[in-house]
Structures are given as structure tokens and as C-alpha cells.
Design a protein around this motif. Structure first.
Motif, short mmCIF file in Angstrom:
data_model
loop_
_atom_site.label_atom_id
_atom_site.label_comp_id
_atom_site.label_asym_id
_atom_site.label_seq_id
_atom_site.Cartn_x
_atom_site.Cartn_y
_atom_site.Cartn_z
N TYR A 11 60.63 35.58 -60.81
CA TYR A 11 60.93 34.14 -60.88
C TYR A 11 60.99 33.70 -62.34
O TYR A 11 61.92 33.00 -62.78
CB TYR A 11 59.83 33.35 -60.19
N GLN A 52 64.29 34.79 -55.96
CA GLN A 52 63.37 35.36 -54.98
C GLN A 52 63.57 36.86 -54.81
O GLN A 52 64.67 37.37 -54.99
CB GLN A 52 63.58 34.68 -53.62
N ARG A 96 54.65 32.34 -67.70
CA ARG A 96 56.04 32.02 -67.52
C ARG A 96 56.90 32.83 -68.48
O ARG A 96 56.38 33.55 -69.33
CB ARG A 96 56.27 30.52 -67.77
N GLN A 104 61.62 30.73 -67.19
CA GLN A 104 61.26 29.73 -66.20
C GLN A 104 59.77 29.86 -65.89
O GLN A 104 59.10 30.77 -66.36
CB GLN A 104 62.08 29.92 -64.92
N TRP A 120 54.02 28.76 -58.47
CA TRP A 120 54.64 27.85 -57.52
C TRP A 120 53.57 27.11 -56.73
O TRP A 120 52.41 27.51 -56.67
CB TRP A 120 55.56 28.61 -56.56
N GLN A 148 58.04 26.89 -59.43
CA GLN A 148 59.11 27.42 -58.58
C GLN A 148 59.03 26.83 -57.17
O GLN A 148 57.95 26.47 -56.68
CB GLN A 148 59.02 28.94 -58.50
#
Length: 442
Positions: free
Chosen positions: A224, A230, A313, A316, A320, A395
């Protein structure tokens, strides 16, 4: 642990007399007939709640504090509804799904079950759950959390909480060793750099983190973060990015060689949240992945030692937000109406929330969550801090396509273990995953 039992008993008794103010914590095996479509249980098929004696079987996994809180809530429900008693089945996460799936296949599943969000597509599509409407009121729940328990416009499970995926670290040990603490917003480059910086300060037998070279969930966070999406798409396709996977597994291969993650046999012995077997609790590793609602569990093992930080990270965010878990009534329950009445109380009652607190995440019922936020414990506020730090660009969590649970829980685990024991190369591991995925592709 005695302090938990004492405090929960007080909570249960106080809630009973109505004086407690708000206080501050993948699918199973197929049915014998897998062609059965999901259907609700009608009032004509099941007796409505009555005063007749009813024993409900209920099954969940978790830590000891969660067990104690849940048992206290069950006791309170029985005191409020003397005709309803419970047969609880609870354990850690290891082996939970296998046991529940075996029971479901034999049409002997408990009346009420706790389910991981990742299992929901399979359990709903295989018709193993009863529709909850209209007995369970979901009007105060966020639609984004509810959606994971819905199929064809019907609600088959209700979310119990909202959590953020991050990391827990032994702040006390790191401070003592002179290793700097990670900060929210750190990167995967920071993670690997800090691991190498810690090498000269770690005593023999202590390691920077668990070996996550073959871990499905932490690798998912890395993919991610690299902007590759995914691991398994919502429409049921294998989506492991080969270059990203090889980069990840080779980084951990290097950490393994440098002694910064535990040897394979030690790593394989880890049992999360077990005071003796958990490698973080035993002081053998400095960090591991965790969720925002779990700090109370760690603190009960070693008070004041641990802290939370966002998942690293890259281009991105890596972490999540997700439903922590779901509660559902099984299709073959002989007491479905009483079970739904109980589920409604469990998720919508303030007196239940006063006992259950945030052991399953910040409650998904928005009014209940707001009531608990006002008087959270310091530990719960730390967990809420991780959730809030993840919210801005975390995410989008997805349960993914149905039918992939065995790929994640069995095929991927086999490859993980082979990687960890260096029985296969990263390239061979990728090929094995890709080949195994073919039988699950839609």
C-alpha cells in the motif's frame, strides 16, 4: 490480572442498578451444501423472544482483559434477562477460525460468533449467517463500517469497533538502550535505518522486531505504502507486485542475517498477547504490529512500558482504519431471535459499553463512542491518538473478494514459514504464491 477482575465486577454491579456514568478500551469451511444462498431467518421459522429458559452459545477470541470484560457483560445481561444464560467459548486467535469453521460445517456453530472482517465475504456468501434486521438497530453506525457486514442490501453482521493498524513498541526498553523512539508519520526507510542503528545497542537475545518478511498483513501495508494497491483486488485477482515483494523479502533476509530479527525457530514460537509466549511481552523484540485498541492489553502485561506509532509509510500511507471485528448470529441457531435481541443490547446499550469499553476498538455506535471518549483512560486516549493520526490519509480498508481465506491463512502461511526458515528464495516464494492464487482467481 486480578485488578481487571475486581474492576469489571464493580462495573457490572454498578451498571445493573443504573447509576454508572459513561466511563473511559479469513471465510470458514463451506457448509455441506455450499450452494445455499444467504437468507434471513423469519419470525415464522424461529420463536420470538419469550420468558422460556434459553442458553446461548457465544464464541470470541481476544486477550484476557477482553475475556473478562465480555464475561462481565454476559453476567449483566443474564441479571437483566434471567431466562437467558450463556455458554461462552473464548480463546486467543490461534486456532479460532479452524475450530469455528469445523463447527459451522457440522451445523453446530454457536448462536453468536465474533468474526474477523476479512472472513465476512465468505461467511455471508455461503449462507452461514442470519439476517439481523429488524431486531438489531444499526441507525447510529457509520455506513463505511456497516458495509463489511452487508450482502445484497442485507445486514448479516454488525461491526463492534473501529481500529487503526499500526505498531506497538517497547518504549521503556528503547529508552534504556538509548534507541530513539519512532514518531507518527515515519517511513519504511526510517524503520530499516532504525533497525540497523539499534544493532550495536541490542544485547544478545534481543531483536529489533519480529520477522515480517513473509507476513501477509505487514507486507500488505508495505505494498500500500509503495502505491501498488491491494494484495488481492476487490474483484478477486492476485495483485502482489513482484518487484515490491522481492524488495520487501530481501530487506528482511538482510535483517535476518544481521541478527536484527529473531531466528526462525524463536520467531515461530511467538503467540501474540500471551504473557509467556509473546516475544514483545517477553522482552525479546522491541516492536511488532498492533491495532489502536490493544494498548490496554500490552499494559496489563507490563504496565507503562509500551507506546503506539503509525504504520510506516512511503509514497503513500501504510496503515488503515477498519472495523475491528463483527458480531453475527449463525444461520442454524435454534434461538436466533433471542440471539439478535442480545446482539442489539451488546452494540447499542450504554450499560454494556460501560463494561466493554474499547477492548474491541472505539465502539462503532457513534453515540456510544462519543460517550466513552469524554472519560477515556489515558491508555485509551493513546489508542485514540493512533486512530486519529491514521485517519487523514490512511488507506481504504477492504475485506476483498470472497473465497481467498485459505489462500491467506494456509497458502501464504506456508510460504511465510519457508521464507523464514530459508527453505525458498524470495523469487521462489513469489512464484509459489502466484501459482497457489490461480485456484482462487475468479
Amino acid at each position: 490480572m486480578l485488578r481487571w477482575k475486581r474492576s469489571l465486577s464493580v462495573l457490572a454491579m454498578t451498571a445493573l442498578v443504573g447509576t454508572l456514568a459513561a466511563c473511559g478500551g479469513n471465510g470458514g469451511a463451506k457448509d455441506a451444501d455450499s450452494s445455499v444462498k444467504p437468507t434471513g431467518t423469519s419470525a415464522a421459522e424461529t420463536k420470538a423472544p419469550s420468558n422460556e429458559p434459553v442458553k446461548l452459545r457465544i464464541m470470541w477470541w481476544g486477550s484476557q482483559p477482553r475475556h473478562e470484560a465480555t464475561l462481565a457483560a454476559l453476567d449483566l445481561y443474564t441479571k437483566n434477562n434471567p431466562n437467558v444464560t450463556f455458554e461462552p467459548e473464548y480463546s486467543g486467535m490461534d486456532g479460532y477460525l479452524d475450530k469455528l469453521s469445523t463447527q459451522a460445517a457440522a451445523k453446530n456453530a454457536p448462536d453468536v460468533v465474533q468474526l474477523d472482517p476479512g472472513w465476512m465475504p465468505d461467511w455471508m456468501s455461503r449462507g452461514q449467517l442470519a439476517e439481523l434486521a429488524p431486531e438489531v438497530d444499526v441507525s447510529k453506525f457509520d455506513e463505511k463500517l456497516l458495509s463489511g457486514g452487508q450482502l445484497d442490501g442485507k445486514q448479516y453482521a454488525v461491526p463492534l469497533g473501529s481500529v487503526a493498524f499500526g505498531m506497538v513498541y517497547d518504549k521503556a526498553a528503547m529508552d534504556k538502550l538509548g534507541i530513539k523512539n519512532p514518531q507518527n508519520g515515519w517511513t519504511w526507510d526510517d524503520f530499516f535505518a532504525l533497525a540497523k542503528e539499534s544493532k550495536a545497542k541490542l544485547p544478545k537475545g534481543q531483536y529489533f522486531s519480529l520477522d515480517y518478511g513473509g507476513n501477509y498483513f505487514v507486507y500488505s501495508a508495505y505494498q500500500y505504502a509503495k502505491g501498488k494497491g491491494q494484495v488481492i483486488t476487490d474483484d478477486g485477482h492476485f495483485n502482489v507486485d513482484q518487484a515490491t515483494f522481492l524488495e520487501w523479502t530481501k530487506k528482511f533476509q538482510e535483517l535476518r542475517k544481521e541478527g536484527l530479527v529473531p531466528p526462525a525457530d524463536v520467531n515461530a514460537s511467538d503467540k501474540e498477547n500471551d504473557p509467556q509466549m509473546d516475544l514483545l511481552a517477553a522482552g525479546k523484540v522491541l516492536m511488532r504490529y498492533s491495532f489502536s485498541n490493544n494498548l490496554g492489553t500490552w499494559d496489563s502485561i507490563k504496565p507503562g512500558a509500551y507506546a503506539l506509532v503509525t504504520m510506516p509509510r512511503a509514497e503513500q500511507a501504510g496503515g488503515w482504519l477498519k472495523p475491528s471485528m463483527f458480531l453475527a448470529v449463525t444461520k442454524n441457531s435454534k434461538h436466533a431471535e433471542e440471539a439478535k435481541k442480545f446482539v442489539n443490547w451488546f452494540v447499542n446499550s450504554q450499560e454494556a459499553a460501560n463494561i466493554l469499553q474499547t477492548f474491541r476498538g472505539l465502539p462503532a455506535n457513534k453515540e456510544i463512542a462519543s460517550s466513552l471518549e469524554k472519560s477515556m483512560s489515558d491508555l485509551d486516549k493513546v489508542g485514540l491518538g493512533l486512530l486519529r493520526a491514521t485517519e487523514p490519509d490512511g488507506q481504504k480498508w477492504s475485506a476483498g473478494a470472497g473465497g481467498w481465506t485459505n489462500f491467506i491463512d494456509k497458502d501464504w502461511v506456508l510460504v511465510r514459514d519457508q521464507l523464514m526458515f530459508e527453505k525458498v528464495t524470495p523469487e521462489q516464494a513469489f512464484d509459489q504464491l502466484k501459482e497457489a492464487a490461480q485456484s482462487y482467481e475468479k
